[in-house]
Design a protein around this motif. Structure first.
Motif, PDB file in Angstrom:
ATOM      1  N   ALA A   6       0.854  -1.187   0.000  1.00 10.22           N
ATOM      2  CA  ALA A   6       0.000   0.000   0.000  1.00 10.22           C
ATOM      3  C   ALA A   6       0.890   1.238   0.000  1.00 10.22           C
ATOM      4  CB  ALA A   6      -0.907  -0.006   1.227  1.00 10.22           C
ATOM      5  N   ARG A   8       0.824   5.434   0.833  1.00  7.27           N
ATOM      6  CA  ARG A   8       0.174   6.657   1.317  1.00  7.27           C
ATOM      7  C   ARG A   8       0.573   7.766   0.359  1.00  7.27           C
ATOM      8  NH1 ARG A   8       1.844  11.141   3.783  1.00  7.27           N
ATOM      9  NH2 ARG A   8       0.317  12.329   4.952  1.00  7.27           N
ATOM     10  N   GLY A  10      -0.984  11.015   0.227  1.00  9.00           N
ATOM     11  CA  GLY A  10      -1.010  12.310   0.890  1.00  9.00           C
ATOM     12  C   GLY A  10      -2.427  12.831   0.996  1.00  9.00           C
ATOM     13  N   GLU A  29      -6.737  11.409   3.907  1.00 10.46           N
ATOM     14  CA  GLU A  29      -5.553  10.964   3.185  1.00 10.46           C
ATOM     15  C   GLU A  29      -5.951  10.087   1.999  1.00 10.46           C
ATOM     16  OE1 GLU A  29      -2.171  11.607   3.990  1.00 10.46           O
ATOM     17  OE2 GLU A  29      -3.103  13.086   5.291  1.00 10.46           O
ATOM     18  N   TRP A  31      -4.911   6.948  -0.393  1.00 13.00           N
ATOM     19  CA  TRP A  31      -4.106   5.732  -0.327  1.00 13.00           C
ATOM     20  C   TRP A  31      -4.277   4.901  -1.584  1.00 13.00           C
ATOM     21  CZ3 TRP A  31      -0.882   3.885   3.501  1.00 13.00           C
ATOM     22  CH2 TRP A  31      -0.837   4.633   4.688  1.00 13.00           C
ATOM     23  N   SER A  33      -4.188   1.081  -2.243  1.00 12.37           N
ATOM     24  CA  SER A  33      -4.131  -0.198  -1.537  1.00 12.37           C
ATOM     25  C   SER A  33      -3.167  -1.135  -2.251  1.00 12.37           C
ATOM     26  CB  SER A  33      -5.523  -0.838  -1.481  1.00 12.37           C
ATOM     27  OG  SER A  33      -5.908  -1.246  -2.789  1.00 12.37           O
ATOM     28  N   GLY A 103      -9.944   7.794   5.102  1.00 12.55           N
ATOM     29  CA  GLY A 103      -9.217   8.232   3.914  1.00 12.55           C
ATOM     30  C   GLY A 103      -9.950   7.891   2.633  1.00 12.55           C
ATOM     31  N   ASN A 105      -9.588   6.044  -1.260  1.00  9.17           N
ATOM     32  CA  ASN A 105      -8.827   5.027  -1.963  1.00  9.17           C
ATOM     33  C   ASN A 105      -8.713   5.317  -3.453  1.00  9.17           C
ATOM     34  OD1 ASN A 105      -8.431   3.491   0.354  1.00  9.17           O
ATOM     35  ND2 ASN A 105     -10.330   2.355   0.042  1.00  9.17           N
TER      36      ASN A 105
END
Length: 130
Positions: A6, A8, A10, A29, A31, A33, A103, A105
């Motif tokens: 995964a 991150r 931002g 955030e 992400w 995955s 967050g 996705n």
């Protein structure tokens, strides 16, 4: 197949997305995955090294924000790509629904042609980020 982790990316620039789409998204955030990372690497293999390198800038500083009516649960962020990619623009598709951690996705990411940008702008599906 290699294992993908995964990523991150931002913070989602919610002010930019909300202004462009008339939404009321909350801060969160972004992400990628592990499953989406594998999808990008396999289904968009030619774009993969370029789009992964640029994904942070595309999300943080999009030139365009849009939505495809056929994919109403997602929106996309678009930014010009550095030279060397197959197409001049990078597109990152992000889901509107927040994940269990609050967050957003990434659903997919790939490059798109100038023609695609022009068509989506003409159809009022792609708006300048402000």
């Amino acid at each position: 197949m290699a294992a993908f982790r995964a990523i991150r990316v931002g913070p989602l620039p919610v002010d930019i997305v909300n202004a462009a789409l008339g939404t009321d998204l909350e801060p969160g955030e972004v992400w990628v995955s592990a499953a989406c990372h594998a999808h990008i690497a396999t289904d968009h293999a030619g774009d993969y090294p370029h789009i992964i390198a640029a994904i942070f800038d595309i999300v943080a500083r999009p030139l365009y924000v849009g939505q495809d009516p056929k994919h109403g649960r997602n929106f996309y962020l678009v930014r010009p790509m550095p030279e060397g990619s197959a197409n001049p623009h990078g597109l990152v598709s992000v889901g509107f629904e927040r994940n269990r951690f609050g967050g957003y996705n990434v659903r997919s990411a790939y490059t798109v042609s100038q023609e695609t940008i022009n068509q989506r702008r003409s159809a009022n599906r792609l708006h300048l980020a402000r």
